[in-house]
Scaffold this active site. Structure first.
Site, PDB file in Angstrom:
ATOM      1  N   LYS A 144     -43.802  73.712  25.170  1.00 30.40           N
ATOM      2  CA  LYS A 144     -44.131  72.522  24.379  1.00 30.40           C
ATOM      3  C   LYS A 144     -43.908  71.275  25.219  1.00 30.40           C
ATOM      4  O   LYS A 144     -44.717  70.351  25.230  1.00 30.40           O
ATOM      5  CB  LYS A 144     -43.268  72.485  23.105  1.00 30.40           C
ATOM      6  N   GLN A 172     -37.097  74.153  15.853  1.00 30.44           N
ATOM      7  CA  GLN A 172     -37.533  75.436  16.402  1.00 30.44           C
ATOM      8  C   GLN A 172     -36.852  76.576  15.636  1.00 30.44           C
ATOM      9  O   GLN A 172     -35.640  76.617  15.533  1.00 30.44           O
ATOM     10  CB  GLN A 172     -37.159  75.486  17.898  1.00 30.44           C
ATOM     11  N   ASP A 206     -44.878  70.191  12.159  1.00 26.32           N
ATOM     12  CA  ASP A 206     -45.159  71.618  11.984  1.00 26.32           C
ATOM     13  C   ASP A 206     -45.763  71.915  10.606  1.00 26.32           C
ATOM     14  O   ASP A 206     -46.129  73.050  10.332  1.00 26.32           O
ATOM     15  CB  ASP A 206     -43.828  72.396  12.106  1.00 26.32           C
TER      16      ASP A 206
END
Ligand code: NAD
Length: 282
Positions: A55, A99, A122
């Protein structure tokens, strides 16, 4: 069609999307807006380390400021909630990503819910998932968004197709099922308790596999001329392989994604796109 042509060139799709994104980022920078992503990692998983590294790489390549917070095992729910709260209130931050997975003692639902809907890069807060449910998309979860972009890029049509999803996680299985339903597919969701999985997969025009079981889908389980999207990432004997036995299904399927070099590439790009989308929505 040769077997080689049946493997979807996801790298090419991603490169094209990157060009569009770069010009959007340049436009923002010209207005003194510098896109910034903050990533919180609260686990000791090797795989997470490699995902966040990726990322960072893509963000830096595109000119997005990237910052990560690696938290120790003694971190509490409260510590993370405070961190998210300060990032929510920081105007220089445009996207916040937690995460997954989290250390076992942490409460995933409470932590994800703390992220401001406007920085939920997200698309995993209840509000954003709820909007997906009523077809009023605000920001889409990254992996499902990437899967749709792959299907569209190979000219896949949706209406009336039978889409079968293997896996029902909140980050992949459920949202991709909903997106395909919104596109007028007839959708079947299979999971660990499904009996006779092959009965469903064999009837799939579009098969999305996200179970985390190496090569669980083989030639005898798929439909002639189907499009197969392999989401799985499994480490076996030091190699990364997917949930689909790509070589074996190629003789039957129309299109297949490979692992590595498939869905994972679009997941990271969708993340970068979502940061810019969030800024544009402000
Ligand atoms: P998960 O790991 O949380 O859960 C697995 C899902 O598979 C569950 O819903 C379970 O019901 C289902 N399942 C397990 N055994 C099954 C069986 N025998 N038959 C049918 N279904 C079964 O799910 P996840 O987080 O969506 O991850 C799934 C896989 O996708 C993992 O390999 C993960 O690493 C990978 N992944 C890849 C990306 C990417 O960008 N490529 C993104 C997210 C996850």
């Amino acid at each position: 069609m040769t077997n080689e042509e049946k493997i979807i060139d996801v790298k090419k799709i991603v490169e094209e999307r990157k060009e569009t994104l770069k010009s959007k980022i340049d436009t923002l920078k010209a207005k003194n807006i510098f896109p910034k992503l903050c990533v919180i990692v609260a686990n000791n998983e090797e795989a997470s380390r490699s995902y966040v590294k990726n990322k960072r790489k893509v963000c830096e390549e595109l000119g997005i400021i990237y910052e990560d917070y690696f938290l120790k095992e003694n971190v509490t729910n409260d510590d993370i909630l405070k961190l998210i709260s300060s990032l929510n209130n920081d105007n220089s931050v445009h996207g916040i990503l937690v995460q997954l997975p989290l250390f076992k003692h942490l409460n995933e639902n409470v932590i994800l819910e703390k992220i401001s809907e406007k920085k939920d890069v997200d698309g995993l807060t209840i509000n954003n998932l709820g909007k997906l449910f009523i077809s009023n998309n605000y920001i889409l979860p990254c992996t499902p968004k990437g899967i749709i972009s792959i299907l569209e890029s190979v000219g896949e049509t949706f209406e009336g197709k039978h889409a079968v999803i293997v896996g029902r996680s909140n980050i992949v299985g459920k949202p991709i099922a909903q997106l395909l339903l919104n596109k007028n597919c007839t959708v079947t969701i299979c999971h660990s308790k499904t009996k006779q999985l092959e009965k469903y997969t064999k009837d799939a025009d579009i098969l999305v596999v996200a179970a985390g079981i190496p090569h669980m889908i083989t030639r005898d389980m798929v439909k002639e001329n189907s499009t197969i999207i392999d989401v799985g990432i499994n480490r076996v004997n030091g190699k990364i392989i997917g949930d689909v036995d790509t070589e074996s299904v190629l003789s039957v399927a129309k299109f297949v994604t490979k692992v590595p070099g498939g869905v994972g590439l679009t997941t990271v790009l969708s993340l970068a796109e979502n940061i810019i989308e969030l800024i544009e929505k402000e």
